[in-house]
Motif scaffolding. Sequence first.
Motif, short mmCIF file in Angstrom:
data_model
loop_
_atom_site.label_atom_id
_atom_site.label_comp_id
_atom_site.label_asym_id
_atom_site.label_seq_id
_atom_site.Cartn_x
_atom_site.Cartn_y
_atom_site.Cartn_z
N LEU A 71 12.79 -52.11 1.62
CA LEU A 71 12.48 -52.16 0.01
C LEU A 71 11.18 -51.64 -0.35
O LEU A 71 11.43 -50.91 -1.57
CB LEU A 71 12.92 -53.62 -0.05
N ALA A 72 10.32 -51.83 0.59
CA ALA A 72 9.20 -51.45 -0.36
C ALA A 72 9.20 -49.60 0.09
O ALA A 72 8.82 -48.87 -0.46
CB ALA A 72 7.79 -51.59 0.83
N ASN A 73 10.24 -49.41 1.36
CA ASN A 73 9.72 -47.74 1.73
C ASN A 73 10.90 -47.28 0.34
O ASN A 73 10.02 -46.17 0.38
CB ASN A 73 10.12 -47.44 2.92
N ILE A 74 12.27 -47.67 0.22
CA ILE A 74 13.05 -47.26 -0.79
C ILE A 74 11.90 -47.34 -1.76
O ILE A 74 12.06 -46.05 -2.77
CB ILE A 74 13.93 -48.23 -1.03
N ALA A 75 10.88 -48.18 -2.44
CA ALA A 75 10.40 -48.15 -3.96
C ALA A 75 9.44 -47.26 -3.38
O ALA A 75 9.10 -46.73 -4.79
CB ALA A 75 10.06 -50.11 -3.61
N ILE A 76 8.31 -46.79 -2.41
CA ILE A 76 7.86 -46.20 -2.25
C ILE A 76 8.26 -44.86 -2.99
O ILE A 76 7.97 -43.50 -3.46
CB ILE A 76 6.85 -45.41 -1.50
N THR A 77 9.59 -44.18 -1.95
CA THR A 77 10.34 -43.12 -2.68
C THR A 77 10.76 -42.78 -3.22
O THR A 77 10.62 -41.75 -3.96
CB THR A 77 11.64 -42.41 -1.26
N LEU B 7 13.22 -41.72 4.76
CA LEU B 7 14.14 -42.76 4.98
C LEU B 7 15.08 -42.77 6.15
O LEU B 7 15.71 -43.68 6.35
CB LEU B 7 15.13 -42.10 3.58
N LEU B 8 14.60 -41.11 6.71
CA LEU B 8 15.55 -41.62 7.96
C LEU B 8 14.77 -42.88 8.75
O LEU B 8 14.74 -44.23 9.44
CB LEU B 8 15.52 -40.98 8.89
N GLY B 9 12.58 -42.30 8.75
CA GLY B 9 12.58 -43.62 9.78
C GLY B 9 12.76 -44.58 9.22
O GLY B 9 11.65 -46.40 9.39
N THR B 10 12.45 -45.54 7.42
CA THR B 10 12.95 -46.65 7.21
C THR B 10 14.27 -46.64 7.69
O THR B 10 14.60 -48.36 8.16
CB THR B 10 13.78 -46.84 5.73
N CYS B 11 15.22 -45.94 7.93
CA CYS B 11 16.97 -46.48 8.37
C CYS B 11 16.39 -47.18 9.98
O CYS B 11 17.44 -48.37 10.90
CB CYS B 11 17.63 -45.79 8.18
N LEU B 12 15.29 -46.45 10.67
CA LEU B 12 14.77 -46.26 12.19
C LEU B 12 14.36 -47.89 11.99
O LEU B 12 14.19 -48.95 13.24
CB LEU B 12 14.59 -45.03 12.40
N LEU B 13 13.38 -48.20 11.47
CA LEU B 13 12.62 -49.74 10.33
C LEU B 13 13.44 -50.45 11.37
O LEU B 13 13.07 -51.29 12.17
CB LEU B 13 11.81 -49.25 9.75
#
Length: 246
Positions: A97-103, A137-143
């Motif tokens: 969620l933090a990655n999505i918010a940062i994006t 976003l790809l990095g987030t999914c992979l994480l």
Amino acid sequence: MDALLYLLFETVIMAFIIIIFHSAIRNFGMGPLFILMGSVQFFQVILTSSVYNLYFGSYIFSPGSTVLFTCTLFAIFLVFHTESIKKVRSMIYGLVLANIAITLLSYISLQQLFLDDKSFNVEFVTNIFNYDTDIFLLGTCLLYLDSIILIILYELLNYQFKNKYLFLKIFIPTSIVCLFDSVVFYSLNYFSEDIYIDLIIGNVIGKQLTVIFLSITIYIYLILIGKKVRSGNPKKIKDVLKIFSF
């Protein structure tokens, strides 16, 4: 050689900080560790999308991917190893969620820069926020996927070997997950690039070196704190599959 020394220094610093924050969980809770790993995510993607150095004369890789991403996986492993599954679930979802918010905030900030001709240092700030969101976003999914695979592999080894071979139970899952992440991430993002093979080989080498160092460091740390392990280790193979409740 300077690039390698900086990489080693960065790895040592990150390992030390993660251990300090993890050891402080009993006094300060999970918050500081969560905040640390969340704040690292933006820095990680900036480095991964722009900073690559030459190591050992012929291998190129980014400290964002090899050090910061790998450290994130080890932080997740530590929480899962010593805390409840509920806490590691909160950590993983929090990072996603933090990655999505940062994006989202980066996109909004970039649009504000374009609209306001009175902003200062526009070019500098634009270069920071105008990163490839697909990579992020790809990095987030992979994480998220990497975290699930890491936990499943660890639980399988934990089920098979119980209280034995702690170092192997740290090293093998993280090594496999990092290899998987290197191949998938760079294949999806840089397959058409001329240096595609060089990027994958370099990233695999960089990540595996980081994994070896962090595995030894975390192993020593867990030995020193008495191998504190959360309750509820898998007694049956079906207990391993409970991780899919994520």
